[in-house]
Write a protein that holds these residues in place. Structure first.
Motif, PDB file in Angstrom:
ATOM      1  N   LYS A  47       4.458  -5.871   0.155  1.00 40.54           N
ATOM      2  CA  LYS A  47       3.644  -4.892  -0.577  1.00 40.54           C
ATOM      3  C   LYS A  47       2.226  -4.844  -0.010  1.00 40.54           C
ATOM      4  O   LYS A  47       1.678  -3.776   0.239  1.00 40.54           O
ATOM      5  CB  LYS A  47       3.587  -5.258  -2.059  1.00 40.54           C
ATOM      6  N   ASN A  48       1.650  -6.017   0.232  1.00 37.26           N
ATOM      7  CA  ASN A  48       0.295  -6.079   0.777  1.00 37.26           C
ATOM      8  C   ASN A  48       0.227  -5.463   2.164  1.00 37.26           C
ATOM      9  O   ASN A  48      -0.727  -4.743   2.492  1.00 37.26           O
ATOM     10  CB  ASN A  48      -0.207  -7.526   0.804  1.00 37.26           C
ATOM     11  N   ALA A  49       1.247  -5.721   2.984  1.00 34.89           N
ATOM     12  CA  ALA A  49       1.277  -5.148   4.330  1.00 34.89           C
ATOM     13  C   ALA A  49       1.380  -3.629   4.257  1.00 34.89           C
ATOM     14  O   ALA A  49       0.703  -2.915   5.007  1.00 34.89           O
ATOM     15  CB  ALA A  49       2.446  -5.726   5.121  1.00 34.89           C
ATOM     16  N   ALA A  50       2.215  -3.130   3.346  1.00 34.00           N
ATOM     17  CA  ALA A  50       2.364  -1.689   3.199  1.00 34.00           C
ATOM     18  C   ALA A  50       1.062  -1.053   2.713  1.00 34.00           C
ATOM     19  O   ALA A  50       0.671   0.025   3.185  1.00 34.00           O
ATOM     20  CB  ALA A  50       3.499  -1.369   2.225  1.00 34.00           C
ATOM     21  N   GLN A  51       0.386  -1.716   1.807  1.00 35.80           N
ATOM     22  CA  GLN A  51      -0.892  -1.191   1.310  1.00 35.80           C
ATOM     23  C   GLN A  51      -1.940  -1.177   2.416  1.00 35.80           C
ATOM     24  O   GLN A  51      -2.712  -0.218   2.537  1.00 35.80           O
ATOM     25  CB  GLN A  51      -1.379  -2.008   0.114  1.00 35.80           C
ATOM     26  N   LYS A  52      -1.971  -2.223   3.231  1.00 40.79           N
ATOM     27  CA  LYS A  52      -2.921  -2.258   4.351  1.00 40.79           C
ATOM     28  C   LYS A  52      -2.623  -1.141   5.335  1.00 40.79           C
ATOM     29  O   LYS A  52      -3.524  -0.460   5.807  1.00 40.79           O
ATOM     30  CB  LYS A  52      -2.854  -3.605   5.071  1.00 40.79           C
ATOM     31  N   MET A  53      -1.342  -0.966   5.632  1.00 34.58           N
ATOM     32  CA  MET A  53      -0.964   0.073   6.590  1.00 34.58           C
ATOM     33  C   MET A  53      -1.317   1.454   6.042  1.00 34.58           C
ATOM     34  O   MET A  53      -1.872   2.281   6.768  1.00 34.58           O
ATOM     35  CB  MET A  53       0.536   0.016   6.884  1.00 34.58           C
ATOM     36  N   THR A  54      -1.044   1.675   4.800  1.00 33.02           N
ATOM     37  CA  THR A  54      -1.365   2.957   4.177  1.00 33.02           C
ATOM     38  C   THR A  54      -2.871   3.177   4.158  1.00 33.02           C
ATOM     39  O   THR A  54      -3.356   4.268   4.470  1.00 33.02           O
ATOM     40  CB  THR A  54      -0.805   3.022   2.741  1.00 33.02           C
ATOM     41  N   GLY A  55      -3.617   2.142   3.835  1.00 32.37           N
ATOM     42  CA  GLY A  55      -5.078   2.240   3.834  1.00 32.37           C
ATOM     43  C   GLY A  55      -5.614   2.518   5.212  1.00 32.37           C
ATOM     44  O   GLY A  55      -6.511   3.347   5.386  1.00 32.37           O
ATOM     45  N   ASN A  56      -5.077   1.850   6.226  1.00 32.17           N
ATOM     46  CA  ASN A  56      -5.516   2.075   7.606  1.00 32.17           C
ATOM     47  C   ASN A  56      -5.194   3.483   8.060  1.00 32.17           C
ATOM     48  O   ASN A  56      -5.984   4.124   8.753  1.00 32.17           O
ATOM     49  CB  ASN A  56      -4.859   1.063   8.549  1.00 32.17           C
ATOM     50  N   MET A  57      -4.047   3.995   7.652  1.00 33.13           N
ATOM     51  CA  MET A  57      -3.676   5.358   8.038  1.00 33.13           C
ATOM     52  C   MET A  57      -4.624   6.362   7.389  1.00 33.13           C
ATOM     53  O   MET A  57      -5.053   7.322   8.031  1.00 33.13           O
ATOM     54  CB  MET A  57      -2.223   5.652   7.628  1.00 33.13           C
ATOM     55  N   LYS A  58      -4.979   6.138   6.144  1.00 32.98           N
ATOM     56  CA  LYS A  58      -5.915   7.040   5.454  1.00 32.98           C
ATOM     57  C   LYS A  58      -7.283   7.001   6.120  1.00 32.98           C
ATOM     58  O   LYS A  58      -7.909   8.032   6.310  1.00 32.98           O
ATOM     59  CB  LYS A  58      -6.021   6.663   3.980  1.00 32.98           C
ATOM     60  N   ASN A  59      -7.731   5.793   6.498  1.00 35.39           N
ATOM     61  CA  ASN A  59      -9.029   5.663   7.170  1.00 35.39           C
ATOM     62  C   ASN A  59      -9.011   6.362   8.514  1.00 35.39           C
ATOM     63  O   ASN A  59      -9.991   7.028   8.892  1.00 35.39           O
ATOM     64  CB  ASN A  59      -9.400   4.178   7.352  1.00 35.39           C
ATOM     65  N   ASN A  60      -7.929   6.232   9.253  1.00 33.00           N
ATOM     66  CA  ASN A  60      -7.832   6.869  10.561  1.00 33.00           C
ATOM     67  C   ASN A  60      -7.793   8.385  10.443  1.00 33.00           C
ATOM     68  O   ASN A  60      -8.382   9.088  11.263  1.00 33.00           O
ATOM     69  CB  ASN A  60      -6.586   6.378  11.316  1.00 33.00           C
ATOM     70  N   GLN A  61      -7.153   8.911   9.422  1.00 35.16           N
ATOM     71  CA  GLN A  61      -7.091  10.356   9.232  1.00 35.16           C
ATOM     72  C   GLN A  61      -8.482  10.894   8.917  1.00 35.16           C
ATOM     73  O   GLN A  61      -8.864  11.952   9.402  1.00 35.16           O
ATOM     74  CB  GLN A  61      -6.126  10.713   8.108  1.00 35.16           C
ATOM     75  N   GLY A  62      -9.251  10.146   8.166  1.00 37.26           N
ATOM     76  CA  GLY A  62     -10.608  10.586   7.821  1.00 37.26           C
ATOM     77  C   GLY A  62     -11.507  10.611   9.040  1.00 37.26           C
ATOM     78  O   GLY A  62     -12.388  11.458   9.161  1.00 37.26           O
ATOM     79  N   LYS A  63     -11.309   9.690   9.977  1.00 37.56           N
ATOM     80  CA  LYS A  63     -12.134   9.613  11.171  1.00 37.56           C
ATOM     81  C   LYS A  63     -11.772  10.709  12.170  1.00 37.56           C
ATOM     82  O   LYS A  63     -12.591  11.118  12.978  1.00 37.56           O
ATOM     83  CB  LYS A  63     -11.971   8.240  11.838  1.00 37.56           C
TER      84      LYS A  63
END
Length: 65
Positions: A47-63
């Protein structure tokens, strides 16, 4: 006298069997608890890994915008 000794001997054997069964049950119970703990920790890690991956993807999309 012999009958009393046989009765005590049978009681001691029965108590030994009961103690052994109790120990075996306790061992099995502890093994199940350990397995449950490992499984729950694995789920939490996934769950933590999935949340990190999802968070990283959201951050990358914003950049990228």
């Amino acid at each position: 006298m012999v009958n009393q000794q046989n009765g005590k001997s049978k009681k001691n054997v029965a108590e030994g069997i009961k103690d052994t069964a109790g120990s075996a049950f306790e061992t099995a119970h502890n093994a199940l608890e350990t397995t449950e703990d490992i499984a729950m920790n694995t789920v939490d890690a996934a769950k933590n890994a999935a949340q990190k991956m999802t968070g990283n993807m959201k951050n990358n999309q914003g950049k990228q915008r």
